[in-house]
Design an enzyme around this catalytic site. Structure first.
Site, PDB file in Angstrom:
ATOM      1  N   HIS A  49      -2.806   1.416   6.867  1.00  0.00           N
ATOM      2  CA  HIS A  49      -3.106   1.327   5.435  1.00  0.00           C
ATOM      3  C   HIS A  49      -3.217   2.727   4.859  1.00  0.00           C
ATOM      4  CE1 HIS A  49      -4.319  -0.626   1.776  1.00  0.00           C
ATOM      5  NE2 HIS A  49      -5.417   0.107   1.681  1.00  0.00           N
ATOM      6  N   CYS A  89       0.814  -1.221   0.000  1.00  0.00           N
ATOM      7  CA  CYS A  89       0.000   0.000   0.000  1.00  0.00           C
ATOM      8  C   CYS A  89       0.848   1.271   0.000  1.00  0.00           C
ATOM      9  CB  CYS A  89      -0.992  -0.011   1.162  1.00  0.00           C
ATOM     10  SG  CYS A  89      -0.266   0.134   2.809  1.00  0.00           S
ATOM     11  N   HIS A 129      -5.599   1.822  -4.592  1.00  0.00           N
ATOM     12  CA  HIS A 129      -4.743   1.290  -3.524  1.00  0.00           C
ATOM     13  C   HIS A 129      -4.341  -0.143  -3.812  1.00  0.00           C
ATOM     14  CE1 HIS A 129      -7.967  -0.929  -0.909  1.00  0.00           C
ATOM     15  NE2 HIS A 129      -8.351  -0.899  -2.158  1.00  0.00           N
TER      16      HIS A 129
END
Length: 374
Positions: free
Chosen positions: A335, A287, A347
């Site tokens: 994240h 990520c 993402h």
């Protein structure tokens, strides 16, 4: 000076070891969320969603437990995300520490050369004094043919003694400097070693969590995996709908900057590439690897990990969000995604998934940061 020489050798070994540490393969993570298509794992091992061999002895999960399975998978992948951030942070620190050690090694080599030069000069001075016999001034006066010759020689001796004293002082300082650098190198090596252990522990934690998640998914029958995917999509749709129902899009008025537009273009061009923990492209990403490389492509380097991105980049209100901004998710900032506009993010979700578009509200939002804030 034995200490200086041993310090120099220690640093040389240090740099080699540091390069070895950095050469170790690594790979990172994000939290479990819906994604339209699975991706093959980087290691070539079967995907987490692949059916187990017919001959395998697998305990099938009862249908009534699917929701609990989904909750457990979310937890495992989230824990893997936290460990991945720790791994990435340790790797970044190792790169910096290794560069510092390499610079220190060059300084030690330069100091050693200077010390050797001073010692050669001191040796030459000592040999010259030995050739004169090292007689005291009174004795040389008695043996001299004329007082003037003696006085001229005495003046040169005095100058020589002063020069010798200065040379000895220089040599002593060089020895002290070399010892200090050697001690500094030893200390930095110890810190690099400690960081390496932290990195290895984080790596093992990621692997353990991902392996447990894959084993759990392998216990599911095909129809159960399909049902689990539906549960994930439904949960994501509910979260996104609830987020949109707040009227957030009506309040958004930010327009992408030129750098933000470039970051969005880069990130969306990676759609379909597999998630691999610790990866920064170009074939796979985690990520924060995706977001950091997107902004690097836009000419604005940012911190490597999602937690550092949250800590060090400027925070902006969600209502002021614009394309290119980074949305940080979960209370522990484990994240991160890049906002592309119209309530959508791009993402890298988690192992077994690919870079994809998703609703910005499908995960709990911690906040928004802007990499190109003035």
């Amino acid at each position: 000076m034995e200490r200086g020489r041993s310090g120099l050798l220690s640093v040389a070994v240090t740099v080699v070891c540091a390069v070895t540490v950095l050469a170790a393969p690594g790979t990172a993570f994000a939290s479990a969320r819906p994604d339209p298509a699975p991706a093959p794992s980087a290691s070539g091992s079967p995907s987490a969603s692949a059916s187990p061999p017919a001959s395998a002895s697998v305990t099938v999960v009862p249908d009534k437990d699917l929701q609990a399975v989904r909750t457990r998978l979310d937890k495992l992948y989230h824990d893997a995300a936290v460990a991945t951030d720790a791994y990435n942070a340790a790797e970044e620190k190792a790169k910096k520490q290794s560069a510092e050690l390499a610079g220190l090694n060059r300084r030690i080599a330069e100091e050693q050369q200077e010390l050797d030069r001073l010692r050669d000069l001191a040796g030459a001075a000592a040999r010259a004094q030995y050739r004169t016999g090292g007689l005291p001034p009174a004795a040389r006066l008695m043996l001299s043919d004329s007082p003037q010759t003696f006085l001229d020689g005495a003046g040169r001796v005095l100058e020589g003694e002063r020069a010798a004293e200065g040379l000895m002082a220089q040599t002593a300082r060089a020895e002290q400097d070399l010892k200090r650098l050697a001690d500094d190198a030893a200390d930095r090596w110890e810190r690099l070693e400690a960081n390496r252990k932290t990195k290895e522990a984080a790596k093992k934690e990621v692997e353990r969590r991902v392996e447990e998640a894959e084993k759990l998914e392998a216990r599911l029958e095909k129809r159960q995996r399909e049902r689990l995917a539906r549960l994930e999509r439904e949960a994501a749709e509910r979260a996104q709908t609830a987020w949109l129902d707040t009227g957030i899009l009506k309040d958004l008025r930010g327009k992408a900057s030129e750098a933000g537009r470039k970051a969005v273009e880069f990130a969306t061009a990676q759609i379909g590439k597999p998630y691999v923990w610790g990866a920064e492209g170009p074939k796979s990403y985690d990520c924060s690897g995706l977001t950091s490389q997107s902004w690097a492509a836009a000419g604005r380097p940012i911190p490597r990990t999602s937690q550092e991105q949250w800590k060090r980049l400027r925070h902006v209100d969600v209502k002021d969000m614009r394309p290119g901004d980074l949305i940080i998710y979960f209370d522990d900032a484990s994240h991160v995604a890049l906002y592309v506009g119209d309530g959508t993010i791009v993402h890298a979700p988690r192992p077994g998934r690919t870079v994809t578009l998703a609703g910005a509200g499908t995960m709990p939002i911690l906040g928004v940061v802007r990499p190109d804030a003035e």
